[in-house]
Design a protein around this motif. Structure first.
Motif, PDB file in Angstrom:
ATOM      1  N   ASP A  85      26.212  15.213  43.112  1.00 26.29           N
ATOM      2  CA  ASP A  85      25.200  15.616  41.992  1.00 26.29           C
ATOM      3  C   ASP A  85      25.436  16.572  41.564  1.00 26.29           C
ATOM      4  O   ASP A  85      24.346  17.175  41.919  1.00 26.29           O
ATOM      5  N   PRO A  86      25.850  17.239  40.712  1.00 36.08           N
ATOM      6  CA  PRO A  86      26.008  18.514  40.361  1.00 36.08           C
ATOM      7  C   PRO A  86      24.465  18.881  39.819  1.00 36.08           C
ATOM      8  O   PRO A  86      24.031  20.227  39.389  1.00 36.08           O
ATOM      9  N   ARG A  87      24.218  17.446  39.398  1.00 36.81           N
ATOM     10  CA  ARG A  87      22.646  17.917  38.407  1.00 36.81           C
ATOM     11  C   ARG A  87      21.205  18.367  39.911  1.00 36.81           C
ATOM     12  O   ARG A  87      20.265  19.382  39.259  1.00 36.81           O
ATOM     13  N   ARG A  88      22.056  18.455  41.216  1.00 35.84           N
ATOM     14  CA  ARG A  88      20.903  18.960  41.995  1.00 35.84           C
ATOM     15  C   ARG A  88      20.713  20.063  43.012  1.00 35.84           C
ATOM     16  O   ARG A  88      20.980  19.794  43.808  1.00 35.84           O
ATOM     17  N   ILE A  89      21.848  20.680  42.085  1.00 35.66           N
ATOM     18  CA  ILE A  89      21.872  22.240  42.873  1.00 35.66           C
ATOM     19  C   ILE A  89      21.098  22.752  43.541  1.00 35.66           C
ATOM     20  O   ILE A  89      21.174  23.320  44.819  1.00 35.66           O
ATOM     21  N   ALA A  90      19.499  23.163  42.300  1.00 30.24           N
ATOM     22  CA  ALA A  90      19.411  23.701  42.781  1.00 30.24           C
ATOM     23  C   ALA A  90      18.057  23.150  44.479  1.00 30.24           C
ATOM     24  O   ALA A  90      17.993  23.187  45.489  1.00 30.24           O
ATOM     25  N   ASP A  91      17.817  21.321  44.042  1.00 31.08           N
ATOM     26  CA  ASP A  91      17.449  21.206  44.762  1.00 31.08           C
ATOM     27  C   ASP A  91      18.045  21.095  46.427  1.00 31.08           C
ATOM     28  O   ASP A  91      17.492  20.977  47.413  1.00 31.08           O
ATOM     29  N   TRP A  92      19.642  21.126  46.133  1.00 31.87           N
ATOM     30  CA  TRP A  92      20.463  21.200  47.361  1.00 31.87           C
ATOM     31  C   TRP A  92      20.170  22.151  47.835  1.00 31.87           C
ATOM     32  O   TRP A  92      20.608  22.261  49.513  1.00 31.87           O
ATOM     33  N   THR A  93      20.307  23.362  47.267  1.00 29.44           N
ATOM     34  CA  THR A  93      19.901  24.809  47.669  1.00 29.44           C
ATOM     35  C   THR A  93      18.261  25.257  48.286  1.00 29.44           C
ATOM     36  O   THR A  93      18.015  24.891  49.223  1.00 29.44           O
ATOM     37  N   ALA A  94      17.013  24.131  48.182  1.00 23.44           N
ATOM     38  CA  ALA A  94      16.118  24.251  48.195  1.00 23.44           C
ATOM     39  C   ALA A  94      16.190  23.651  50.136  1.00 23.44           C
ATOM     40  O   ALA A  94      15.264  24.174  50.881  1.00 23.44           O
ATOM     41  N   TYR A  95      16.807  22.293  49.950  1.00 24.39           N
ATOM     42  CA  TYR A  95      16.895  21.393  51.518  1.00 24.39           C
ATOM     43  C   TYR A  95      17.600  22.617  52.287  1.00 24.39           C
ATOM     44  O   TYR A  95      16.992  22.629  53.614  1.00 24.39           O
ATOM     45  N   PHE A  96      18.568  23.174  51.802  1.00 22.61           N
ATOM     46  CA  PHE A  96      18.818  23.645  53.079  1.00 22.61           C
ATOM     47  C   PHE A  96      18.464  25.614  53.265  1.00 22.61           C
ATOM     48  O   PHE A  96      18.136  26.180  54.603  1.00 22.61           O
ATOM     49  N   HIS A 153      23.248  28.587  50.104  1.00 25.48           N
ATOM     50  CA  HIS A 153      23.060  28.937  48.660  1.00 25.48           C
ATOM     51  C   HIS A 153      24.724  28.267  48.372  1.00 25.48           C
ATOM     52  O   HIS A 153      24.509  26.753  47.813  1.00 25.48           O
ATOM     53  N   GLY A 154      25.349  28.833  49.416  1.00 22.69           N
ATOM     54  CA  GLY A 154      26.655  28.365  49.786  1.00 22.69           C
ATOM     55  C   GLY A 154      26.844  26.880  49.721  1.00 22.69           C
ATOM     56  O   GLY A 154      27.675  26.078  49.416  1.00 22.69           O
ATOM     57  N   LEU A 155      25.724  25.869  51.390  1.00 23.96           N
ATOM     58  CA  LEU A 155      26.154  24.884  51.459  1.00 23.96           C
ATOM     59  C   LEU A 155      25.600  24.325  50.336  1.00 23.96           C
ATOM     60  O   LEU A 155      26.145  22.672  50.134  1.00 23.96           O
ATOM     61  N   GLY A 156      24.061  24.659  49.705  1.00 19.78           N
ATOM     62  CA  GLY A 156      23.643  24.092  48.859  1.00 19.78           C
ATOM     63  C   GLY A 156      25.036  23.637  47.532  1.00 19.78           C
ATOM     64  O   GLY A 156      24.555  22.151  46.989  1.00 19.78           O
ATOM     65  N   TYR A 157      25.333  24.475  47.442  1.00 20.46           N
ATOM     66  CA  TYR A 157      26.697  24.289  46.079  1.00 20.46           C
ATOM     67  C   TYR A 157      27.546  23.091  46.643  1.00 20.46           C
ATOM     68  O   TYR A 157      28.056  22.583  45.591  1.00 20.46           O
ATOM     69  N   TRP A 158      28.159  22.983  47.449  1.00 19.98           N
ATOM     70  CA  TRP A 158      29.240  22.704  48.251  1.00 19.98           C
ATOM     71  C   TRP A 158      28.570  21.401  48.603  1.00 19.98           C
ATOM     72  O   TRP A 158      29.179  20.011  48.011  1.00 19.98           O
ATOM     73  N   ALA A 159      27.502  20.297  49.188  1.00 20.77           N
ATOM     74  CA  ALA A 159      26.405  19.655  48.611  1.00 20.77           C
ATOM     75  C   ALA A 159      26.553  19.206  47.432  1.00 20.77           C
ATOM     76  O   ALA A 159      27.157  17.339  47.090  1.00 20.77           O
ATOM     77  N   ALA A 160      26.390  19.741  46.465  1.00 24.99           N
ATOM     78  CA  ALA A 160      26.200  19.048  44.694  1.00 24.99           C
ATOM     79  C   ALA A 160      27.187  18.628  43.992  1.00 24.99           C
ATOM     80  O   ALA A 160      27.361  18.114  43.420  1.00 24.99           O
ATOM     81  N   ARG A 161      28.519  19.870  44.494  1.00 23.25           N
ATOM     82  CA  ARG A 161      29.885  19.276  43.611  1.00 23.25           C
ATOM     83  C   ARG A 161      30.636  18.953  45.065  1.00 23.25           C
ATOM     84  O   ARG A 161      31.642  18.609  44.348  1.00 23.25           O
ATOM     85  N   HIS A 162      30.849  17.816  45.676  1.00 17.92           N
ATOM     86  CA  HIS A 162      30.485  17.308  46.951  1.00 17.92           C
ATOM     87  C   HIS A 162      31.876  16.075  46.122  1.00 17.92           C
ATOM     88  O   HIS A 162      31.727  15.774  45.152  1.00 17.92           O
ATOM     89  N   GLN A 163      33.402  16.773  46.104  1.00 17.04           N
ATOM     90  CA  GLN A 163      33.938  15.702  46.120  1.00 17.04           C
ATOM     91  C   GLN A 163      35.795  14.926  46.557  1.00 17.04           C
ATOM     92  O   GLN A 163      36.846  16.504  46.558  1.00 17.04           O
ATOM     93  N   PRO A 164      35.953  14.751  47.351  1.00 17.86           N
ATOM     94  CA  PRO A 164      36.214  13.963  47.839  1.00 17.86           C
ATOM     95  C   PRO A 164      37.809  13.267  47.137  1.00 17.86           C
ATOM     96  O   PRO A 164      37.948  13.319  46.400  1.00 17.86           O
ATOM     97  N   LEU A 165      39.023  13.949  47.715  1.00 14.91           N
ATOM     98  CA  LEU A 165      40.250  13.664  46.456  1.00 14.91           C
ATOM     99  C   LEU A 165      40.659  12.115  46.776  1.00 14.91           C
ATOM    100  O   LEU A 165      40.060  11.519  47.986  1.00 14.91           O
ATOM    101  N   PRO A 166      41.857  11.462  45.967  1.00 14.50           N
ATOM    102  CA  PRO A 166      42.043  10.222  45.963  1.00 14.50           C
ATOM    103  C   PRO A 166      42.488  10.109  47.289  1.00 14.50           C
ATOM    104  O   PRO A 166      43.050  10.738  47.763  1.00 14.50           O
ATOM    105  N   PRO A 167      42.663   8.838  47.385  1.00 13.17           N
ATOM    106  CA  PRO A 167      43.638   8.122  48.887  1.00 13.17           C
ATOM    107  C   PRO A 167      45.088   8.417  48.820  1.00 13.17           C
ATOM    108  O   PRO A 167      45.528   8.378  47.389  1.00 13.17           O
ATOM    109  N   LEU A 168      45.179   9.474  49.575  1.00  8.45           N
ATOM    110  CA  LEU A 168      46.605   9.622  49.718  1.00  8.45           C
ATOM    111  C   LEU A 168      48.121   9.068  50.798  1.00  8.45           C
ATOM    112  O   LEU A 168      46.891   8.910  51.891  1.00  8.45           O
TER     113      LEU A 168
END
Length: 357
Positions: A85-96, A153-168
């Motif tokens: 959820d990219p709306r939560r970038i700051a929330d994720w950063t604070a979490y980490f 900051h790096g982990l928070g960014y990754w968690a907020a933008r987490h994007q699995p690839l489609p089934p391959l």
């Protein structure tokens, strides 16, 4: 991989000063374009270009945006619904930031690495690249407040933008990383951005090759040996770096990530439990193949070799003078790989990517 061109860990404090300057800013701008400054300044300092870092940051400042406002706190109970959820970038950063304040950073990384790996394509692979640069410094220079904050900051960014690839679907196996990248099918429509292109992925060649089972030679099993996984990952980084020289004209900026994303994973391995090395290889291959499928051109192009006698330090100095963040980071990876073909690829990035300074 060639590690002989690394400079000594920074003792000037320049990197820590730069990170402290950057941590009031968000990881993105203009909606979703990445803030590359933390990664680029780490590479500049690492490669002996610390005196120019603050000047580079002064120039890059126009591209930075403030950290977005908090949305809803991420907790151990609700993190799954907040993932991606990219709306939560700051929330994720604070979490980490809270997590790394209360526990050793390696422990936090080991817990979250397998949770984040399926979304390695997040933010066009920039979050994992940012984590890789940070972990390299933590391992080489030790931990302090700015460096641990950078990991948050790096982990928070990754968690907020987490994007699995489609089934391959698994496609025909390839015997080596270079052959596997050559066998990746281009996505049909290469007119959109990376998110639209990744949505078109349907399958990748099977790589690395899987050993057969003793009981049934007709069946294969995942390779789980950590040292073999690391060797295969080095092979992938080398192949993607070399391939850039001939194919970069398809998308000079985006194709650097086919090499820099798996190299970020490679840099992180020493900080991870060994049982995570094999799944890390699998994710790195998916990331590199995805970028290749999304941006590779139909045919290779001729390119000059690196001039004889040109040292790795001279090549990186050219990248630093060029100033583009992607050129800096790709040349940093090329120096990790080492050798004339990697240097030619780095020079190709300097040639094709518009300069910033």
């Amino acid at each position: 991989m060639d590690d002989t061109t690394h400079n000594s860990p920074d003792t000037s404090g320049t990197l820590d000063e730069a990170l402290e300057r950057l941590h009031s800013f968000g990881p993105e701008r203009d909606g979703w374009l990445s803030n590359h400054a933390p990664m680029a300044v780490e590479a500049l300092v690492r490669r002996g270009q610390a005196p120019g870092v603050h000047r580079w940051l002064d120039h890059y400042r126009a591209k930075l945006e403030d950290m977005p406002a908090r949305f809803t706190e991420v907790t151990p109970d609700n993190w799954r619904e907040a993932l991606g959820d990219p709306r939560r970038i700051a929330d994720w950063t604070a979490y980490f930031e809270r997590e790394t304040a209360g526990r050793p950073w390696r422990e936090v990384l080991a817990e979250w690495w397998p949770r984040l790996l399926p979304g390695i394509a997040a933010g066009a692979t920039h979050p994992v690249i940012r984590v890789g640069h940070c972990v390299r410094t933590l391992l080489a220079s030790g931990e302090n407040a700015p460096r641990v904050a950078e990991l948050a900051h790096g982990l928070g960014y990754w968690a907020a933008r987490h994007q699995p690839l489609p089934p391959l679907a698994p496609l025909a196996p390839a015997t080596g990383a270079a052959a596997a990248l050559d066998a990746v099918d281009r996505v049909p429509d290469q007119s959109g951005g990376i998110r639209e292109r990744l949505d078109q992925l349907t399958g990748f060649p099977v790589w690395p090759p899987l050993p057969v089972t003793d009981a049934d030679p007709a069946r294969t099993r995942p390779a789980t040996d950590p040292d073999l996984a690391r060797a295969r990952l080095e092979e992938l980084v080398r192949a993607a770096t070399h391939r850039y020289a001939a194919y970069a004209h398809g998308s000079p900026v985006m194709l650097v990530h086919a090499a820099t994303a798996p190299n970020a994973v490679l840099r992180t391995l020493p900080a991870l439990p060994r049982e995570l090395w094999a799944p890390s290889l699998d994710a790195a291959w998916a990331a590199s193949a995805a970028v290749t499928a999304a941006y590779t051109p139909e045919r290779p192009a001729e390119h000059p070799a690196a001039p004889e006698g040109l040292s790795p330090e001279e090549v990186f100095a050219r990248a630093a003078a060029h100033g583009n963040d992607h050129t800096i980071k790709f040349t940093d990876t090329a120096l990790d790989v080492g050798g004339p073909t990697a240097l030619a690829a780095a020079l190709r990035s300097i040639e094709l990517i518009p300069p910033e300074l």
